[in-house]
Design a protein around this motif. Structure first.
Motif, short mmCIF file in Angstrom:
data_model
loop_
_atom_site.label_atom_id
_atom_site.label_comp_id
_atom_site.label_asym_id
_atom_site.label_seq_id
_atom_site.Cartn_x
_atom_site.Cartn_y
_atom_site.Cartn_z
N GLN A 1 0.83 -1.20 0.00
CA GLN A 1 0.00 0.00 0.00
C GLN A 1 0.87 1.26 0.00
O GLN A 1 0.57 2.24 -0.69
CB GLN A 1 -0.92 0.00 1.21
N ALA A 2 1.95 1.23 0.76
CA ALA A 2 2.85 2.38 0.85
C ALA A 2 3.45 2.70 -0.52
O ALA A 2 3.55 3.86 -0.92
CB ALA A 2 3.96 2.12 1.86
N ARG A 3 3.82 1.65 -1.22
CA ARG A 3 4.41 1.88 -2.55
C ARG A 3 3.39 2.50 -3.49
O ARG A 3 3.68 3.46 -4.21
CB ARG A 3 4.92 0.55 -3.11
N LEU A 4 2.18 1.96 -3.52
CA LEU A 4 1.14 2.51 -4.39
C LEU A 4 0.80 3.94 -4.00
O LEU A 4 0.60 4.81 -4.85
CB LEU A 4 -0.12 1.62 -4.32
N TYR A 5 0.74 4.20 -2.71
CA TYR A 5 0.35 5.52 -2.21
C TYR A 5 1.35 6.59 -2.63
O TYR A 5 0.98 7.73 -2.90
CB TYR A 5 0.24 5.48 -0.69
N THR A 6 2.62 6.24 -2.71
CA THR A 6 3.65 7.22 -3.06
C THR A 6 3.93 7.30 -4.56
O THR A 6 4.58 8.25 -5.00
CB THR A 6 4.97 6.90 -2.33
N GLN A 7 3.46 6.34 -5.34
CA GLN A 7 3.79 6.32 -6.77
C GLN A 7 2.61 6.57 -7.70
O GLN A 7 2.80 7.10 -8.79
CB GLN A 7 4.43 4.98 -7.14
N ALA A 8 1.40 6.20 -7.30
CA ALA A 8 0.25 6.26 -8.23
C ALA A 8 -0.15 7.70 -8.54
O ALA A 8 -0.09 8.58 -7.68
CB ALA A 8 -0.93 5.49 -7.64
N ARG A 9 -0.57 7.94 -9.77
CA ARG A 9 -1.15 9.23 -10.14
C ARG A 9 -2.05 9.02 -11.35
O ARG A 9 -1.88 8.08 -12.13
CB ARG A 9 -0.07 10.27 -10.43
N LEU A 10 -3.01 9.92 -11.53
CA LEU A 10 -3.91 9.87 -12.67
C LEU A 10 -3.25 10.60 -13.84
O LEU A 10 -2.89 11.77 -13.72
CB LEU A 10 -5.26 10.51 -12.32
N GLU A 11 -3.09 9.91 -14.95
CA GLU A 11 -2.35 10.47 -16.08
C GLU A 11 -3.08 11.61 -16.79
O GLU A 11 -2.47 12.42 -17.47
CB GLU A 11 -2.03 9.36 -17.09
N ASP A 12 -4.42 11.67 -16.64
CA ASP A 12 -5.18 12.65 -17.42
C ASP A 12 -5.43 13.95 -16.65
O ASP A 12 -6.23 14.78 -17.07
CB ASP A 12 -6.51 12.06 -17.88
N GLN A 13 -4.75 14.16 -15.53
CA GLN A 13 -4.91 15.39 -14.76
C GLN A 13 -3.65 16.24 -14.89
O GLN A 13 -2.54 15.75 -14.68
CB GLN A 13 -5.14 15.09 -13.28
N ALA A 14 -3.83 17.55 -15.20
CA ALA A 14 -2.68 18.43 -15.36
C ALA A 14 -1.91 18.59 -14.05
O ALA A 14 -0.69 18.75 -14.05
CB ALA A 14 -3.14 19.80 -15.86
N ASP A 15 -2.63 18.52 -12.93
CA ASP A 15 -1.98 18.71 -11.62
C ASP A 15 -1.71 17.38 -10.92
O ASP A 15 -1.53 17.32 -9.71
CB ASP A 15 -2.83 19.61 -10.73
N ALA A 16 -1.67 16.29 -11.69
CA ALA A 16 -1.50 14.96 -11.10
C ALA A 16 -0.23 14.85 -10.28
O ALA A 16 -0.21 14.24 -9.20
CB ALA A 16 -1.52 13.89 -12.19
N ASN A 17 0.86 15.45 -10.79
CA ASN A 17 2.12 15.34 -10.04
C ASN A 17 2.07 16.16 -8.76
O ASN A 17 2.61 15.73 -7.73
CB ASN A 17 3.30 15.80 -10.90
N GLN A 18 1.41 17.32 -8.80
CA GLN A 18 1.29 18.13 -7.59
C GLN A 18 0.51 17.37 -6.51
O GLN A 18 0.86 17.39 -5.33
CB GLN A 18 0.56 19.45 -7.90
N LEU A 19 -0.54 16.67 -6.94
CA LEU A 19 -1.35 15.89 -5.99
C LEU A 19 -0.55 14.70 -5.44
O LEU A 19 -0.64 14.38 -4.26
CB LEU A 19 -2.63 15.41 -6.68
N ARG A 20 0.20 14.05 -6.31
CA ARG A 20 1.04 12.95 -5.84
C ARG A 20 2.11 13.46 -4.89
O ARG A 20 2.43 12.81 -3.88
CB ARG A 20 1.69 12.22 -7.01
N MET A 21 2.67 14.64 -5.18
CA MET A 21 3.66 15.24 -4.28
C MET A 21 3.09 15.45 -2.89
O MET A 21 3.78 15.28 -1.89
CB MET A 21 4.16 16.57 -4.85
N ALA A 22 1.81 15.83 -2.84
CA ALA A 22 1.17 16.03 -1.53
C ALA A 22 1.14 14.72 -0.75
O ALA A 22 1.39 14.70 0.47
CB ALA A 22 -0.25 16.58 -1.72
N ARG A 23 0.85 13.60 -1.46
CA ARG A 23 0.86 12.29 -0.78
C ARG A 23 2.27 11.89 -0.37
O ARG A 23 2.47 11.35 0.72
CB ARG A 23 0.27 11.23 -1.71
N GLN A 24 3.23 12.14 -1.25
CA GLN A 24 4.62 11.80 -0.93
C GLN A 24 5.11 12.58 0.29
O GLN A 24 5.77 12.03 1.17
CB GLN A 24 5.51 12.08 -2.14
#
Length: 340
Positions: free
Chosen positions: A217-240
């Motif tokens: 779960q930890a790996r998925l939580y820190t790596q997963a992102r939705l490819e069709d969102q412009a801010d997907a990386n910003q949202l993933r950064m918040a989880r990281q």
């Protein structure tokens, strides 16, 4: 009577042997720690031109008690077995700024899409000159090993106007599960930007739920992102950032209670770790960080994101935001400059 004396003498001998072994172990740990401190302190001085800065009528001097370590999360399962075998990128880029003068730690997260200049190499290790690209790519332009770490360190140092970086530690995110389980699981309140509950192993990860993550779960939580969102990386950064803070709190408390436990964590992580820091340096930095004041927040730099060539996100740092953070964290005000 004589046999009683013999028994006592045996116990005394055994006792002194144990004391000797314990003392030897303590001296070994201390020796490793002192060696690590000396190695880190050797690299602490900034370049002459970046030691004093004038900004908005004030003069600032670099705090030479700063010890800056670059932490990278590499978007791959494991280290390549040979140089230039893979072209992995750094997903997570964090400066751990340890202020040994004021006993304070600051973490600064850099957007992986930050545009910057970097050196590039081909698969034979030949320089291909400089390129302007996303910071995450600096790692992929190297050999996938130590040279990649050095290229990323140089790119970050240049972004921060020649900031000294005393060491780096790159962790392959395929090892997050191992590290997560080594500290007994990390607890987070699940953020709502990704439908983790649709994945079988994440059945309990609904938004707002407090979950002690398993390794997977930890790996998925820190790596997963939705490819069709412009801010997907910003949202993933918040989880990281959220995960890193929770992990840091557990490790910090563990090291504070048992400084010798650093070795166990190091062993658990070593298969997925690339670093120019030896165990002594890591022990020194870990014990320093464990005793430092920490706000519980990871600082970031403002900027703007656009979709550039190839439909890739490009983040440009706001210079004022960068400069103000640089002065606040790494410099100290000396005196106002003379009026011009």
């Amino acid at each position: 009577m004589r046999s009683e004396k013999k028994r006592r003498s045996k116990w005394l001998i055994a006792f002194f042997i144990l004391i000797g072994v314990a003392a030897a172990l303590c001296l070994t740990v201390l020796g490793i720690w002192l060696h690590g401190r000396n190695q880190i302190n050797k690299q602490a001085t900034p370049s002459e031109e970046s030691r004093i800065i004038n900004y908005q009528g004030k003069q600032y001097r670099y705090n030479e008690g700063m010890r800056n370590i670059l932490l990278l999360g590499i978007d791959a399962d494991q280290k390549p077995s040979a140089p230039y075998e893979a072209h992995d990128q750094s997903d997570l880029i964090v400066i751990a700024a340890l202020d040994t003068v004021h006993n304070k730690m600051t973490l600064i997260s850099l957007n992986r899409d930050t545009m910057c200049d970097m050196e590039t190499y081909d698969d034979n290790g030949n320089s291909q000159g400089a390129a302007n690209a996303q910071l995450a790519l600096a790692f992929s332009y190297g050999d996938g090993l130590q040279k990649s770490c050095k290229l990323t360190s140089e790119a970050v140092s240049n972004l921060f106007y020649g900031l000294p970086i005393q060491g780096y530690a790159a962790y392959y995110l395929g090892g997050i599960a191992t590290l997560n389980d080594a500290v007994g699981g990390v607890t987070v309140t699940v953020l709502d930007d990704y439908p983790f509950y649709n994945i079988a192993s994440c059945y309990n990860m609904y938004p707002g739920e407090e979950v002690t993550l398993t390794g997977e779960q930890a790996r998925l939580y820190t790596q997963a992102r939705l490819e069709d969102q412009a801010d997907a990386n910003q949202l993933r950064m918040a989880r990281q950032k959220q995960y890193m803070l929770a992990l840091l709190a557990q490790v910090k408390q563990s090291v504070k209670e048992n400084p010798t436990g650093v070795g166990s964590l190091y062993n658990a992580a070593s298969d997925y770790l690339l670093s120019d820091l030896d165990l002594g340096s890591i022990s020194y930095l870990a014990t320093q960080a464990a005793s430092m004041e920490f706000s519980g927040e990871i600082r970031t730099i403002d900027g703007t994101t656009v979709i550039g060539e190839g439909n890739h996100a490009e983040f440009t740092m706001d210079n004022d935001s960068l400069y103000e953070l640089l002065l606040d964290v790494f410099y100290e005000e000396v005196a106002p400059t003379a009026a011009s």
